[in-house]
Design a protein around this motif. Structure first.
Motif, short mmCIF file in Angstrom:
data_model
loop_
_atom_site.label_atom_id
_atom_site.label_comp_id
_atom_site.label_asym_id
_atom_site.label_seq_id
_atom_site.Cartn_x
_atom_site.Cartn_y
_atom_site.Cartn_z
N MET A 184 0.85 -1.20 0.00
CA MET A 184 0.00 0.00 0.00
C MET A 184 0.88 1.25 0.00
N ARG B 244 -9.26 1.38 10.48
CA ARG B 244 -9.10 2.04 9.19
C ARG B 244 -9.98 1.34 8.16
N ILE B 245 -10.71 2.15 7.43
CA ILE B 245 -11.66 1.65 6.42
C ILE B 245 -11.14 1.99 5.03
N ARG B 246 -11.16 1.00 4.14
CA ARG B 246 -10.93 1.29 2.73
C ARG B 246 -12.27 1.71 2.15
N LYS C 230 -15.33 2.55 -0.04
CA LYS C 230 -15.90 2.06 -1.28
C LYS C 230 -16.89 3.06 -1.89
N GLY D 288 -17.57 1.01 3.30
CA GLY D 288 -16.34 0.40 2.81
C GLY D 288 -16.08 -0.92 3.47
N ASP E 154 -10.01 -2.33 6.88
CA ASP E 154 -8.68 -2.50 6.30
C ASP E 154 -7.63 -2.83 7.35
N ALA E 155 -7.69 -2.15 8.49
CA ALA E 155 -6.70 -2.38 9.54
C ALA E 155 -7.28 -2.00 10.89
N PRO F 222 -10.33 -7.55 9.17
CA PRO F 222 -10.15 -7.02 7.82
C PRO F 222 -11.07 -7.73 6.82
N GLY F 223 -11.61 -6.93 5.90
CA GLY F 223 -12.48 -7.46 4.86
C GLY F 223 -13.96 -7.34 5.16
N GLU G 46 -9.51 7.83 0.02
CA GLU G 46 -9.34 6.41 -0.26
C GLU G 46 -9.43 5.59 1.02
N TYR G 47 -9.04 6.19 2.14
CA TYR G 47 -9.13 5.51 3.44
C TYR G 47 -9.67 6.50 4.47
#
Length: 350
Positions: free
Chosen positions: A1, A33-35, A37, A71, A74-75, A86-87, A127-128
């Protein structure tokens, strides 16, 4: 990343909005932390940029906009409770408790100084995004990110105004002024709880058509000379049990008050810095009417709406008016400002 990300940032001091590359945030204690969407573009974002709204608790001069966010996890930071990994697909509540006011110190509701995501701290036009773990809400696999993102605010704010502040009741008349991003959902949600009749008021013919499509029993032009007569006729002469102002226009509030039944309530949902006046204040007091301020929603309202979508009681597919890449955030703001296509919600996707 990569170590940097794209983010839509507002300089509150200069009212300058720009896409910038900023460091990817690291989650602290209790944070996730969120990715991102999907992130909604709200009229409140427009008002922040034009200066008619200002953050109350922002620590610096700049903030990443965006309070409607969904989203995947992510972490995880330290001390995040088990259950998050995560996910996972999530949406983020649009704000959180301050942790410092007397009510927060005593662990009672409501928080007296709620912080709003994308206003008082960095939001999701990026993005995050970071979120305190208790502001996360898991979403089902069959709920698209674009629809999940708008539940906080675009859907939860009218829902809370209806069921909490406004105390709408089945088979009682409700008027909705302004059938835009929030008002359209109010019409849809009023149908769910059985309010009747639901009467929409909007000067735009396309918005009135949309109100009928979303379930309004009647849609009226508030500028029509016979508006009040038609409103009263739609309620069999009794007036409105509840009026909901999503327009945030002083003239709307005066008109809505004139349509209230004895004991009727006006809930102010649309935000406007203009003074609030009641012309016929003696009549207002004699009839025991009320004007109620409303802001946002509580976490339980968001959870309720996710459950309503899960059980196919609420369909938000019609609410997504367009999707743009994050890099075109300024264009999305311009489209909403000009009401191009009369959008309910535009969505940014990183």
């Amino acid at each position: 990343m990569t170590s940097t990300m794209l983010a839509g940032r507002l300089d509150v001091a200069t009212k300058t909005f720009a896409l910038e590359h900023v460091p990817v945030p690291e989650p602290g204690p209790g944070q996730v932390r969120i990715r991102v969407k999907a992130a909604g573009v709200c009229l409140s974002d427009v008002h922040l940029i034009d200066g008619s709204l200002n953050p109350l608790f922002l620590a610096g001069d700049k903030v990443t906009l965006g309070h409607e966010v969904s989203g995947v996890v992510d972490a995880l930071g330290p001390d995040v409770p088990t259950g998050w990994s995560p996910g996972q697909r999530v949406l983020l509540n649009a704000g959180e408790r301050c942790g410092r006011c007397p009510n927060c110190v005593r662990f009672i509701d409501p928080c007296l100084q709620v912080r709003t995501r994308g206003v008082d701290y960095d939001g999701g036009w990026a993005e995050y995004a970071l979120a305190t773990h208790h502001t996360l809400v898991a979403i089902p696999d069959n709920l698209p990110f674009e629809q999940a993102a708008i539940i906080p605010d675009a859907v939860s704010t009218p829902w809370a105004a209806i069921v909490a502040t406004g105390r709408a009741q089945p088979a009682r008349p409700v008027g909705v002024w302004g059938v835009g991003g929030l008002g359209a959902h109010a019409v849809q949600l009023l149908r769910i709880i059985g309010a009747a009749p639901v009467i929409a008021a909007d000067p735009l013919p396309a918005a009135r058509d949309r109100a009928l499509e979303f379930g309004a029993d009647t849609a009226l032009d508030p500028a029509a000379p016979d508006f009040t007569d038609r409103m009263l006729a739609a309620t069999a002469g009794r007036g409105l049990d509840l009026a909901l102002d999503f327009a945030g226009v002083p003239a709307v509030r005066e008109q809505a008050v004139s349509c209230l039944a004895p004991g009727g309530r006006l809930a102010l949902v649309g935000l406007v810095p203009a003074p609030l006046t009641v012309t016929e204040s003696i009549r207002f007091s004699y009839l025991g009417q009320q004007i109620l301020g409303h802001y946002g929603s509580a976490p339980e309202h968001v959870t309720q709406l996710v459950d309503l979508t899960r059980h196919h009681r609420l369909d938000l597919a019609r609410s997504i008016s367009g999707t743009l890449p994050l890099a075109e955030a300024a264009a999305a703001v311009d489209r909403l400002t000009r009401k191009e296509g009369d959008p309910i919600r535009l969505i940014l996707t990183p």
